[in-house]
Design an enzyme around this catalytic site. Structure first.
Site, PDB file in Angstrom:
ATOM      1  N   TRP A  34       0.664  -1.545   0.227  1.00 10.28           N
ATOM      2  CA  TRP A  34       0.052  -0.174   0.108  1.00 10.28           C
ATOM      3  C   TRP A  34       0.314   0.894   0.714  1.00 10.28           C
ATOM      4  CZ3 TRP A  34      -0.699  -4.173   3.604  1.00 10.28           C
ATOM      5  CH2 TRP A  34       0.451  -3.778   4.844  1.00 10.28           C
ATOM      6  N   ARG A  35       2.028   1.128   0.280  1.00  4.56           N
ATOM      7  CA  ARG A  35       3.107   2.113  -0.194  1.00  4.56           C
ATOM      8  C   ARG A  35       3.156   2.388  -1.240  1.00  4.56           C
ATOM      9  NH1 ARG A  35       7.194   1.057   5.392  1.00  4.56           N
ATOM     10  NH2 ARG A  35       5.239   2.018   6.770  1.00  4.56           N
ATOM     11  N   GLU A  47      -6.033   1.892   5.141  1.00  3.68           N
ATOM     12  CA  GLU A  47      -5.411   2.196   6.353  1.00  3.68           C
ATOM     13  C   GLU A  47      -6.727   1.392   7.055  1.00  3.68           C
ATOM     14  OE1 GLU A  47      -4.372   4.124   8.004  1.00  3.68           O
ATOM     15  OE2 GLU A  47      -2.083   4.267   6.384  1.00  3.68           O
ATOM     16  N   THR A  53      -4.264  -3.835  14.035  1.00  2.00           N
ATOM     17  CA  THR A  53      -4.371  -5.406  13.337  1.00  2.00           C
ATOM     18  C   THR A  53      -2.863  -4.690  12.687  1.00  2.00           C
ATOM     19  OG1 THR A  53      -6.212  -5.257  12.211  1.00  2.00           O
ATOM     20  CG2 THR A  53      -5.024  -6.845  11.159  1.00  2.00           C
ATOM     21  N   LEU A  90      -9.353 -11.230   9.307  1.00  2.00           N
ATOM     22  CA  LEU A  90      -8.580  -9.690  10.141  1.00  2.00           C
ATOM     23  C   LEU A  90      -9.518  -9.368  11.250  1.00  2.00           C
ATOM     24  CD1 LEU A  90      -8.194  -7.373   6.450  1.00  2.00           C
ATOM     25  CD2 LEU A  90      -6.558  -8.419   7.834  1.00  2.00           C
ATOM     26  N   TYR A  92     -12.675  -7.482  13.787  1.00  2.00           N
ATOM     27  CA  TYR A  92     -12.901  -6.504  14.431  1.00  2.00           C
ATOM     28  C   TYR A  92     -14.063  -5.865  12.742  1.00  2.00           C
ATOM     29  CZ  TYR A  92     -10.699  -4.789  17.980  1.00  2.00           C
ATOM     30  OH  TYR A  92      -9.792  -4.672  19.315  1.00  2.00           O
ATOM     31  N   TYR A 130      -8.274   9.417  12.654  1.00  2.83           N
ATOM     32  CA  TYR A 130      -7.005   9.033  11.919  1.00  2.83           C
ATOM     33  C   TYR A 130      -7.777   8.786  10.841  1.00  2.83           C
ATOM     34  CZ  TYR A 130      -3.886   4.775  11.305  1.00  2.83           C
ATOM     35  OH  TYR A 130      -3.231   4.778  10.479  1.00  2.83           O
ATOM     36  N   ASP A 148      -1.810   7.628  15.680  1.00  2.04           N
ATOM     37  CA  ASP A 148      -2.067   6.255  15.977  1.00  2.04           C
ATOM     38  C   ASP A 148      -1.644   5.431  16.980  1.00  2.04           C
ATOM     39  OD1 ASP A 148      -0.051   5.753  15.609  1.00  2.04           O
ATOM     40  OD2 ASP A 148      -0.758   3.804  14.276  1.00  2.04           O
ATOM     41  N   CYS A 208      10.378   2.407  18.126  1.00  3.70           N
ATOM     42  CA  CYS A 208      10.074   3.152  19.167  1.00  3.70           C
ATOM     43  C   CYS A 208       9.163   1.058  19.600  1.00  3.70           C
ATOM     44  CB  CYS A 208       9.718   4.041  18.855  1.00  3.70           C
ATOM     45  SG  CYS A 208       9.672   4.892  20.523  1.00  3.70           S
ATOM     46  N   CYS A 215      16.448   1.983  20.474  1.00  2.00           N
ATOM     47  CA  CYS A 215      16.989   3.536  21.025  1.00  2.00           C
ATOM     48  C   CYS A 215      18.506   3.777  20.127  1.00  2.00           C
ATOM     49  CB  CYS A 215      17.605   4.081  22.177  1.00  2.00           C
ATOM     50  SG  CYS A 215      15.778   4.086  22.989  1.00  2.00           S
ATOM     51  N   CYS A 218      17.997   4.301  16.456  1.00  2.00           N
ATOM     52  CA  CYS A 218      16.930   5.536  16.521  1.00  2.00           C
ATOM     53  C   CYS A 218      16.926   7.021  15.662  1.00  2.00           C
ATOM     54  CB  CYS A 218      15.840   5.728  17.337  1.00  2.00           C
ATOM     55  SG  CYS A 218      14.747   7.066  17.332  1.00  2.00           S
TER      56      CYS A 218
HETATM   57  S1  SF4 Z   1      15.280   7.137  21.481  1.00  4.96           S
HETATM   58 FE1  SF4 Z   1      13.717   6.398  19.611  1.00  4.96          FE
HETATM   59  S2  SF4 Z   1      13.863   4.925  19.555  1.00  4.96           S
HETATM   60 FE2  SF4 Z   1      14.221   5.128  22.007  1.00  4.96          FE
HETATM   61  S3  SF4 Z   1      12.488   6.453  22.764  1.00  4.96           S
HETATM   62 FE3  SF4 Z   1      13.485   7.913  22.036  1.00  4.96          FE
HETATM   63  S4  SF4 Z   1      12.148   8.031  20.338  1.00  4.96           S
HETATM   64 FE4  SF4 Z   1      11.824   5.669  21.049  1.00  4.96          FE
END
Ligand code: SF4
Length: 373
Positions: A34-35, A47, A53, A90, A92, A130, A148, A208, A215, A218
């Site tokens: 879907w991208r 969406e 899900t 699926l 719901y 949303y 979301d 995250c 992290c 990230c």
């Molecule tokens: S550093 Fe990034 S992955 Fe870690 S808590 Fe913060 S936003 Fe989330």
């Protein structure tokens, strides 16, 4: 001078966040069907499917659903039972009913044209904030934030704001999300807002994570005020429940038929869907199930036992007689018809586990607890 809400990112942090996020997304975005489309109908379907899900479950249904209903018109013209059958597994199911209803509205009232702004999309029946924001930004490039569960978690962790389910807490998240969405630039080829929104959801879904955020990988780590130390509220308690179902079969010529029960139209979960007939637990005491499976619906883990019985010449067997459902709710269906019947995810799972999968379609959990994009 511009007033900044306490705890919110500064304008300099906002631009650094956008830039780092987009560089990461360009290099690491998962390839999902879907991208890379700006067809609003396809975005809309994806969406709605992705709400509550997992991506893996949506991947099994998305293309099949679009093959069956390639346009908003084909969806609008289809009988509801067909739409529910394509949605089967699926969970719901209200989502499928509302999608179908909104498609009919688009065709009957709007000449088949899907509205282009979040505000106009809100006029469609059953479509939430949303979904409107997602379609408007991803398909039409509107600068509007999608929030979301994933986005909310990222924003609370980055800003260091505690989880807060009050109106003030939700308003803060919406304000911060809106401040981060890039404005629409006239004459620009790329869809900055749509890509940003997808990147935010991707960050929450892949790095995250609710438990154990990654992290070190990230892209916005330097800007994040908690870096994995954010205190998150405990989840709702899981409960367990044993349940029993009957797998009654009979031969009609060369066809094997299975007995199904239709859930009541007023049932709170999965109304009108077909399932294997539920059995009272005392009716199966001392018997050996032919299959046991675990199945989760919201906060309940069902420990499911399935008991088999073949229909004999002389009439219904002991277990079939123990089924409490009214006769009009029960129906024999040939196994070849399973793909066109709106089965519950559990019924589909059981048929698949019993090697009836060639006719039962993809097996997926009925409902997932959290959205995983
Ligand atoms: S550093 Fe990034 S992955 Fe870690 S808590 Fe913060 S936003 Fe989330």
């Amino acid at each position: 001078m511009e007033q900044r809400v306490e705890g919110a990112l500064s304008p300099a942090q906002v631009s650094a966040f956008r830039r780092k996020l987009m560089q990461w997304y360009a290099a690491h975005a998962r390839e999902l069907p879907w991208r890379g489309t700006n067809d609003p109908y396809r975005t809309w379907v994806s969406e709605v499917m992705l709400q509550q899900t997992r991506v893996a479950a949506v991947l099994e249904h998305y293309e099949l659903f679009l093959e069956r209903f390639p346009t908003v018109l084909t969806l609008a013209l289809a009988p509801e039972q067909e739409v529910l059958a394509a949605w089967s597994g699926l969970g719901y199911y209200r989502r499928a009913r509302m999608l179908h209803k909104a498609a009919k509205f688009v065709v009957q009232e709007l000449g088949g044209k899907i509205p282009e702004t979040a505000a106009l999309l809100r006029t469609l029946p059953g479509i939430g904030e949303y979904t409107c924001a997602a379609i408007a930004s991803i398909a039409f490039g509107e600068s509007v934030a999608v929030v979301d569960g994933n986005v909310e978690r990222v924003l609370l962790r980055v800003t260091g704001r505690p989880e807060d389910v009050t109106a003030a807490g939700r308003a803060f998240v919406r304000m911060q999300a809106a401040a981060l969405v890039p404005p629409r630039k006239v004459d620009e080829e790329e869809n900055a807002a749509g890509d940003h929104n997808q990147a935010m959801m991707e960050l929450g879904a892949t790095l995250c994570l609710p438990k154990g955020p990654l992290c070190l990988h990230c892209p916005v780590r330097e800007l994040c005020r908690t870096k994995g130390e954010h205190v998150t509220a405990p989840r709702g308690r899981q409960t367990s429940r044993p349940v029993a179902f009957l797998l009654a079969t009979r031969k009609q010529g060369t066809t094997t038929e299975v007995l199904l029960e239709r859930r009541a139209a007023e049932a709170s979960l999965m109304p009108g869907m077909w399932e294997l007939p539920p059995l009272p637990l005392d009716a199966v005491e001392g018997r050996e199930p032919i299959l046991t499976v675990r199945h989760s619906i919201t906060n309940t883990n069902y420990y499911v036992s399935v008991y088999g019985e073949s229909f004999a010449e002389e009439g219904p067997g002991v277990l079939q007689q123990a089924v409490p459902a009214a006769e009009h709710a029960l129906h024999w269906y040939g196994l070849g018809r399973m793909p066109e019947i709106p089965l519950t995810g559990l019924a589909r799972k059981v048929l698949k586990r019993l090697n009836l999968n060639q006719v039962a379609g993809p097996e997926t959990p009925e409902v997932e607890l959290a959205r995983r994009r």
